[in-house]
Design a protein around this motif. Sequence first.
Motif: not given
Length: 403
Positions: A232-247
């Motif tokens: 869950k932590k690893a998925i959250n880190r991946l999602g945060r980085f995807h969110l950073k790119i989209s922003r």
Amino acid sequence: MLVFEFKAKGKTTQYSAIDEAIQTAQFVRNKCIRYWMDNRGVGQKDLYRYNTALRAEFSFVKDLNSHACQTAVDRAYSSIARFYSNCKKAIPGKKGYPKFKKNCRSVEYKTSGWKLSETRKQITFTDKKGIGNLKLKGTWDLNFYQLESIKRVRLVRRADGYYVQFLVNAENKVESQPTGKAIGLDVGLKEFYTDSNGQKEPNPRFYREGEKRLSFLTRRVSRTEKGSTNRKKAINRLGRFHLKISRQREEHAKRVARCVIQSNDLVAYEDLRIRNLVKNHCLAKSINDAGWYQFRKWLEYFGVKFGKITIAVNPAYTSEQCSNCGTVVKKSLSTRTHICRCGCILDRDWNAAINILKIALSTAGHVGTWILNPNASGDLASTVLGASLFQQAGSMKEESPSL
């Protein structure tokens, strides 16, 4: 409609309550879709009655605010109405048959179920889901608007936390001085865009720059055990980085669009069908990374805000037609220089940008007659002495997405 977004600060139990509210709204929406599938021909009022039955049958649905449940019904009916509309228009390909939502990320309240504090820095949700009081972290000041103008309040879950969005019914127009300039834009993959003056905006390629980090985070997810806390932590880190790119992509498109609109009175751009373009699997990643849709969205938004004209032009043959004599010069995608028998030698994208501007000026002929400056600088010359650009374009319909 204006949208003001704040970061929501609360306790872990409150975040769990927000998740439960989102899941309940998803449950209502999916049940309405299923009810429509089993009873073809039902309308929006029938779905509202079915929602009332769901609230009587399930206690967890009744705990959610009634207006939030109605919003979930509206979302379900919106997908149904869009499907019928596409069928009537005989749109080729898939018609967008309504589907069940697996992972909703927001729940929307109307004018009830919430209460703002006197300082407008806190919000309290009053339904029985137990969300309670949340602190609002952000730079927007809601004191400028009356409570009656806040039509919707939306709770959004993202990889980096929870957010509260306020949809305010207010005008967002800024008076600006005419510049007397017009510009045509040709978007691309090598350069973000090339304008009719020959200027180029570099393409930042945020996704390409972050691919190495994304691959590392993806491998971290695959190495963890399914269902474990580390996964869950690893998925959250991946999602945060995807969110950073989209922003990053969104902010870049917003900044560039604002500069373009403020510097010109008329902006012409390509009316591209991004959904069809990304079907080319060789270019899909680069097209999505360029963010052409975000750029067009912000062009139209700032065009309305600053009172400027934006025109979408059919891009057919704009790269092949000579901007000087009009001769069609066939060329492949690898040919980056336009060479015509009339002696015109230009960069391929520059030539297309000039053609886009010319088509836009001819399209706007019903509101005023403009001629292109012989030196292709993009300046506007009015045929009516003393008439301003806004007087000529006063009857032109301008559209912008709801933000």
